[in-house]
Design a protein around this motif. Structure first.
Motif, short mmCIF file in Angstrom:
data_model
loop_
_atom_site.label_atom_id
_atom_site.label_comp_id
_atom_site.label_asym_id
_atom_site.label_seq_id
_atom_site.Cartn_x
_atom_site.Cartn_y
_atom_site.Cartn_z
N LYS A 15 150.45 76.07 96.23
CA LYS A 15 150.42 75.04 95.14
C LYS A 15 150.62 74.64 94.10
N VAL B 251 144.35 75.31 89.96
CA VAL B 251 143.76 74.93 91.57
C VAL B 251 142.66 75.61 92.09
N TYR C 128 151.31 69.47 92.32
CA TYR C 128 150.40 68.59 93.07
C TYR C 128 149.86 67.42 92.33
N TYR D 49 145.92 64.33 88.96
CA TYR D 49 146.57 64.86 90.90
C TYR D 49 145.31 64.37 91.35
N LEU E 51 143.91 67.00 95.00
CA LEU E 51 144.29 68.38 94.80
C LEU E 51 143.13 69.03 95.42
#
Length: 456
Positions: free
Chosen positions: A55, A105, A300, A325, A328
């Motif tokens: 990621k 994340v 991202y 983003y 994501l």
């Protein structure tokens, strides 16, 4: 002989004064997060490895701390794999979890897991530690706090405007003037890569460009060449290395450069909207700057990107950053949920405030009065007074041991406690206290009501 204790490189212990100063920053950030409508959440300190890996780009993946599986973690490893001594291939077999690298994340994972409980657009803030296996240096640690705010479920550019205002408000409250909020757009970077014929090298192009302020123009060119970007392509982006002028002039230059790129033009339009809207709700102390070399090395980001620099008088890296983003959460199965967020670098902000002497003297809530312990009877008399002072939110304490007077007074001096309270047989009979002003060296007998008034 016992081994001298130590802590891992890139980590720190914090004294009471340091904790108080950190909390001062956190309290201001949290106050503004709430004022802007963000709600708090928390996520675990470690995640499943497959949540984090892949990621952050190749460089980010290398900086993720892996956690070894419990028990005999080598027992299930294939002999041939073990003999190959390839750490990259063996890691998935011995490590299923990892310390979180950032808060974004894990937040995306949270949104997907709790999507049926969330009202969109969802505005959350999170203040928790993260870990990166980076090389420690000034302002860069392996364990540090991030203070994040994100909005998911809205594509409106008003969110970006709000985040610029949020940055400005926090740094204004911290009395940190001269902060620069650098802004760019990943669509612009994609458009530039398209125009120069390097679309297939977009990640390599942006990662190298993002290092301009660290390794200089020659260093960036060398890295791009090493990544397979042609000399002709590099030559065509040379104007970016010295892209100057007002934000309006920069917008016009970009529009001309990207006239053949639909995506690049969209990025220019988005930046222009944010800049023009900010002019209608001017910033208090921060400076907004369009920086076309800003790339943010995280895969991202898809739209606006931000990076915050401290005042020029302070030699320090960025003290905040973030961006848009658009998908994501798609990596976790929830498609078409756009998000945008920013982060405050608590530790670097601390160092900047310390260097500039911007912490207020009242940051540390110090003890106002120390009651001297003359013995069991006197201690009980003082303890009752201490509890009544605490009820009035006055910080007071009693020395725990009936030690020599010199030792107790020395303790008050070392702690910079302004008043020492003495109570012996005479004071107990009169229901009073003898109060010594440690700075003036004077003392006076008074009752509890007078003492409260003095300590307030």
């Amino acid at each position: 002989m016992a081994q001298k204790p130590s802590i891992p490189k890139g980590t720190r212990d914090f004294s009471p004064v340091e904790v108080a100063k950190r909390n001062y920053i956190i309290d201001i950030i949290r106050e503004q997060f709430r004022l802007f409508g963000f709600q708090p959440i928390e996520t675990p300190s470690f995640e499943n490895s497959n949540t984090l890996m892949g990621k952050y780009g190749e460089e980010g993946d290398r900086l993720i701390f892996k956690i070894l599986n419990s028990g005999d973690f080598l027992n299930k490893v294939d002999d041939a794999l073990y003999e190959a001594k390839d750490s990259g291939k063996i890691t998935p077999s011995i490590s299923e979890k990892a310390l979180r690298y950032d808060l974004t994340v894990p937040f995306a994972r949270y949104v997907v897991q709790h999507q049926n409980e969330i009202d969109f657009p969802f505005k959350r803030f999170q203040i928790q530690p993260v870990w990166r296996a980076d090389r420690p240096q000034k302002g860069r640690f392996r364990e540090f706090f991030q203070c994040d705010a994100d909005v998911v479920g809205s594509k409106s550019l008003l969110q970006e405007v709000d985040f610029v205002k949020l940055y400005d408000k926090v740094f204004t409250k911290l009395n940190l003037k001269g902060v620069t909020i650098k802004m760019n757009n990943r669509k612009i970077l994609s458009g530039i890569a398209e125009v120069i014929g390097a679309s297939d090298k977009l990640i390599d192009f942006t990662v190298a460009l993002d290092k301009l302020d660290k390794i200089g123009e020659d260093g960036v060119k060398k890295e791009m060449l090493n990544k397979g970007i042609s000399e002709a392509a590099i030559e065509s982006v040379k104007p970016l290395f010295s892209f100057e002028g007002s934000t309006t002039e920069k917008i016009d230059k970009l529009r001309s450069m990207l006239v053949s790129s639909e995506e690049g033009t969209q990025g220019v339009n988005e930046l222009e909207y944010i800049i023009n809207t900010i002019k209608e709700v001017p910033l208090e102390t921060a400076i907004l700057d369009l920086d076309v070399t800003l790339a943010r090395g995280l895969n991202y980001y898809t739209g606006a990107i931000f990076e915050v620099s401290p005042p020029e008088t302070v030699k320090m890296g960025s003290i905040g950053g973030g961006g848009r983003y658009d998908d994501l959460t798609g990596i976790f199965g929830l498609k078409d949920i756009s998000g945008v967020g920013i982060s405050f670098g608590l530790d670097r902000i601390y160092l900047v405030l310390e260097e500039l002497g911007l912490f207020p003297e009242t940051v540390l809530p110090s003890t106002k009065a120390l009651f001297i312990n003359f013995g069991e009877t006197e201690a009980l008399y003082c303890l009752k007074a201490v509890n009544m002072l605490r009820e009035d939110k006055i910080i007071a304490e009693i020395y725990p041991d009936s030690a020599k007077m010199k030792k107790q007074m020395g303790y008050a001096n070392k702690r910079n406690i302004p008043f020492v309270v003495l109570a012996g047989t005479s004071e107990i009979e009169n229901n009073t206290f003898t109060v010594k002003d440690m700075q003036a060296g004077t003392q006076k007998e008074m009752d509890l009501k007078e003492l409260k008034g003095l300590l307030r």
